[in-house]
Design an enzyme around this catalytic site. Structure first.
Site, PDB file in Angstrom:
ATOM      1  N   LYS A 100      21.712   0.846   4.594  1.00  0.00           N
ATOM      2  CA  LYS A 100      21.042   0.417   3.367  1.00  0.00           C
ATOM      3  C   LYS A 100      22.115  -0.106   2.419  1.00  0.00           C
ATOM      4  CE  LYS A 100      16.818   0.646   1.549  1.00  0.00           C
ATOM      5  NZ  LYS A 100      15.521   0.517   2.224  1.00  0.00           N
ATOM      6  N   GLY A 199      -3.886   3.241  -3.987  1.00  0.00           N
ATOM      7  CA  GLY A 199      -3.119   1.990  -4.040  1.00  0.00           C
ATOM      8  C   GLY A 199      -3.712   0.910  -3.154  1.00  0.00           C
ATOM      9  N   GLY A 201      -2.598  -2.361  -2.875  1.00  0.00           N
ATOM     10  CA  GLY A 201      -1.679  -3.501  -2.860  1.00  0.00           C
ATOM     11  C   GLY A 201      -1.725  -4.176  -1.498  1.00  0.00           C
ATOM     12  N   VAL A 203      -0.517  -3.389   1.447  1.00  0.00           N
ATOM     13  CA  VAL A 203      -0.873  -2.538   2.599  1.00  0.00           C
ATOM     14  C   VAL A 203      -2.244  -1.894   2.396  1.00  0.00           C
ATOM     15  CG1 VAL A 203      -0.205  -0.524   3.979  1.00  0.00           C
ATOM     16  CG2 VAL A 203       1.558  -2.062   3.115  1.00  0.00           C
TER      17      VAL A 203
HETATM   18  P1  NAI Z   1       2.307  -3.091  -3.362  1.00  0.00           P
HETATM   19  O1  NAI Z   1       3.267  -3.115  -4.497  1.00  0.00           O
HETATM   20  O2  NAI Z   1       1.750  -4.369  -2.860  1.00  0.00           O
HETATM   21  O3  NAI Z   1       1.060  -2.134  -3.717  1.00  0.00           O
HETATM   22  C1  NAI Z   1       1.171  -0.928  -4.397  1.00  0.00           C
HETATM   23  C2  NAI Z   1      -0.134  -0.727  -5.122  1.00  0.00           C
HETATM   24  O4  NAI Z   1      -0.157   0.586  -5.662  1.00  0.00           O
HETATM   25  C3  NAI Z   1      -0.356  -1.701  -6.290  1.00  0.00           C
HETATM   26  O5  NAI Z   1      -1.603  -2.332  -6.172  1.00  0.00           O
HETATM   27  C4  NAI Z   1      -0.280  -0.796  -7.523  1.00  0.00           C
HETATM   28  O6  NAI Z   1      -1.092  -1.263  -8.584  1.00  0.00           O
HETATM   29  C5  NAI Z   1      -0.781   0.510  -6.935  1.00  0.00           C
HETATM   30  N1  NAI Z   1      -0.450   1.703  -7.717  1.00  0.00           N
HETATM   31  C6  NAI Z   1       0.636   1.934  -8.504  1.00  0.00           C
HETATM   32  N2  NAI Z   1       0.527   3.143  -9.078  1.00  0.00           N
HETATM   33  C7  NAI Z   1      -0.637   3.692  -8.648  1.00  0.00           C
HETATM   34  C8  NAI Z   1      -1.302   4.930  -8.891  1.00  0.00           C
HETATM   35  N3  NAI Z   1      -0.788   5.861  -9.709  1.00  0.00           N
HETATM   36  N4  NAI Z   1      -2.476   5.160  -8.272  1.00  0.00           N
HETATM   37  C9  NAI Z   1      -3.018   4.244  -7.462  1.00  0.00           C
HETATM   38  N5  NAI Z   1      -2.441   3.051  -7.201  1.00  0.00           N
HETATM   39  C10 NAI Z   1      -1.259   2.788  -7.779  1.00  0.00           C
HETATM   40  O7  NAI Z   1       3.073  -2.284  -2.198  1.00  0.00           O
HETATM   41  P2  NAI Z   1       2.748  -2.317  -0.648  1.00  0.00           P
HETATM   42  O8  NAI Z   1       3.591  -3.335   0.008  1.00  0.00           O
HETATM   43  O9  NAI Z   1       1.284  -2.315  -0.442  1.00  0.00           O
HETATM   44  O10 NAI Z   1       3.353  -0.900  -0.196  1.00  0.00           O
HETATM   45  C11 NAI Z   1       2.701   0.309  -0.526  1.00  0.00           C
HETATM   46  C12 NAI Z   1       3.610   1.475  -0.190  1.00  0.00           C
HETATM   47  O11 NAI Z   1       3.935   1.440   1.202  1.00  0.00           O
HETATM   48  C13 NAI Z   1       4.945   1.467  -0.932  1.00  0.00           C
HETATM   49  O12 NAI Z   1       5.333   2.790  -1.171  1.00  0.00           O
HETATM   50  C14 NAI Z   1       5.900   0.836   0.069  1.00  0.00           C
HETATM   51  O13 NAI Z   1       7.227   1.263  -0.135  1.00  0.00           O
HETATM   52  C15 NAI Z   1       5.350   1.389   1.385  1.00  0.00           C
HETATM   53  N6  NAI Z   1       5.653   0.564   2.532  1.00  0.00           N
HETATM   54  C16 NAI Z   1       5.255  -0.758   2.558  1.00  0.00           C
HETATM   55  C17 NAI Z   1       5.520  -1.537   3.672  1.00  0.00           C
HETATM   56  C18 NAI Z   1       5.060  -2.961   3.761  1.00  0.00           C
HETATM   57  O14 NAI Z   1       5.065  -3.519   4.876  1.00  0.00           O
HETATM   58  N7  NAI Z   1       4.638  -3.578   2.665  1.00  0.00           N
HETATM   59  C19 NAI Z   1       6.285  -0.993   4.826  1.00  0.00           C
HETATM   60  C20 NAI Z   1       6.589   0.422   4.717  1.00  0.00           C
HETATM   61  C21 NAI Z   1       6.294   1.143   3.598  1.00  0.00           C
END
Ligand code: NAI
Length: 388
Positions: A100, A199, A201, A203
């Site tokens: 990292k 969440g 987002g 994923v």
């Molecule tokens: P993203 O940033 O697209 O989505 C995160 C979502 O969580 C957003 O819509 C945000 O508004 C929401 N959020 C924030 N605080 C919240 C709360 N208190 N309650 C409910 N929702 C809340 O991130 P993404 O890419 O969807 O990733 C989600 C998680 O998965 C992160 O922790 C990321 O590190 C992990 N991850 C993602 C990968 C990927 O391929 N994108 C791969 C491995 C892990």
């Protein structure tokens, strides 16, 4: 950022680029193969690259840009993250080790093409022992700039690259949800099961798609009202507030937002049978996994269930280039990997989190899943590093 704007920025930075003021200083850290401090005051670069273990292949890990309060704080974070990558890559069987990097800077104000290119020079000097990628605080445009001074980058947009990881991460999580259901209720079917997604987002919203079409009943929360409304309208999901989602009665809680949500305060409030979601570092501290076991909640360890994105990007360095079918097959197998981990946990009477760490460490010690062919980088444009 539009591609033509990015290209102009890169040309401008290239014209002024010089690597003379870069210093790379080794730091002696027990248990880590190589840790270096990278500095160039001329461009405001202060970074640390940590290579934890390369037994199974070159260390792969993202570049995090964050305004750490001190160098010590940055070092603690990069060491923890690099070790975590060793475990994740080992269990996923991708033929990579763990590494990292962190750049101490505010990604909103301090990130310049010169800083990123100088960081790339340091990565290039590690000669492929560390391969970098996008992470918190970096974007695809940033890695395109970094790639001007190093070939050791994945996740770039080109014809043989892997594209959006979220679809694959979400599929791995879906398979992980099936695994907890199988283990807990004897059937992997999600049909009629109540699944709470924290969440929506990249994923979480994709996971909601997969679950809806498989017959699940969805409960969702996100501070982004539009994302919630879309899910309610499309899938008849029940919306709850972000402060309620951890407490809703459900079969599976799928954390897909931020880390450190499971601790002494939140675990007593949980009313789910299982936890299976994408978020990184869901346990505030490792020992919280024991609290979940005591409460009878089956936990799919985060670094196993969310490996779809890593698996997907790892196929980018295949000699033939990226192949989505191979990636899908590996993400599909996350189900079997998790069932093996639950079996180890039962046999040894330990938490599933500890069992996953045991499996990871055993794979590293025995060299299981070691890379047999060196990674091939399919970047196309003429890079600056050739002339350095
Ligand atoms: P993203 O940033 O697209 O989505 C995160 C979502 O969580 C957003 O819509 C945000 O508004 C929401 N959020 C924030 N605080 C919240 C709360 N208190 N309650 C409910 N929702 C809340 O991130 P993404 O890419 O969807 O990733 C989600 C998680 O998965 C992160 O922790 C990321 O590190 C992990 N991850 C993602 C990968 C990927 O391929 N994108 C791969 C491995 C892990």
């Amino acid at each position: 950022m539009a591609q033509h704007v990015l290209e102009k920025l890169i040309d401008h930075a290239k014209a002024r680029f010089q690597k003379s003021s870069l210093t790379i200083t080794p730091l002696d850290v027990e248990g880590y193969e190589r840790v270096v401090e990278v500095q160039d005051p001329a461009v405001g670069l202060s970074a640390i690259i940590a290579i934890h273990d390369t037994t199974l292949g070159p260390a792969l890990g993202g570049i995090r840009i964050f305004p750490y309060a001190s160098k010590e704080e940055a070092l603690t974070d990069v060491l923890r993250l690099a070790k975590g990558m060793t475990h994740k890559a080992a269990v996923a069987g991708v033929g990579f080790g763990g590494g990292k990097s962190v750049i101490i800077a505010d990604p909103k104000t301090d990130k310049t093409p010169e800083l990123l290119m100088q960081f790339g020079t340091a990565v290039e000097q590690l000669k492929g022992k560390y391969i970098c990628a996008e992470d918190v605080g970096t974007t695809t445009a940033d890695v395109q700039i970094i790639r001007q001074t190093t070939q050791y980058v994945v996740g770039l947009p080109h014809e043989k690259s892997s594209g959006n990881p979220a679809l694959f991460t979400a599929w791995g999580v879906f398979r992980g949800i099936q695994s907890v259901l199988k283990q807990k209720f004897g059937s992997e079917s999600v049909c009629g099961k109540r699944i709470a997604i924290q969440g929506l987002g990249s994923v979480g919203s994709c996971l909601a798609d997969y679950l809806f079409w498989s017959g699940a009943e969805l409960i969702v929360a996100d501070p982004n009202v539009k994302a919630v409304e879309a899910c309610v309208q499309k899938y008849g999901a029940t919306a709850v507030s972000p402060s309620q989602i951890l407490q809703v009665p459900c079969d599976v809680l799928a954390p897909c937002a931020m880390g450190a949500i499971l601790d002494e305060t939140t675990i007593p409030l949980l009313r789910c049978s299982c936890i299976a979601g994408a978020a990184n570092n869901q346990l505030r501290v490792s020992s919280n996994a024991d609290l979940l076991s005591q409460k009878g909640i089956l936990y799919a360890p985060d670094f196993v269930i969310n490996a779809g994105g890593l698996l997907n990007v790892s196929f980018e360095v295949d000699p033939q280039g990226y192949n989505p079918q191979s990636s899908r097959m590996k993400c599909h197998a996350i189900y079997d990997t998790l069932l093996t981990i639950y079996a180890v946990a039962e046999e040894k009477k330990i938490s599933t989190h500890k069992a996953a760490l045991l499996v990871a460490e055993e794979r590293v010690q025995k060299g299981i899943g070691k890379r047999l062919t060196p990674p091939v980088f399919h970047h196309s444009a003429t890079p600056l590093y050739d002339s350095l």
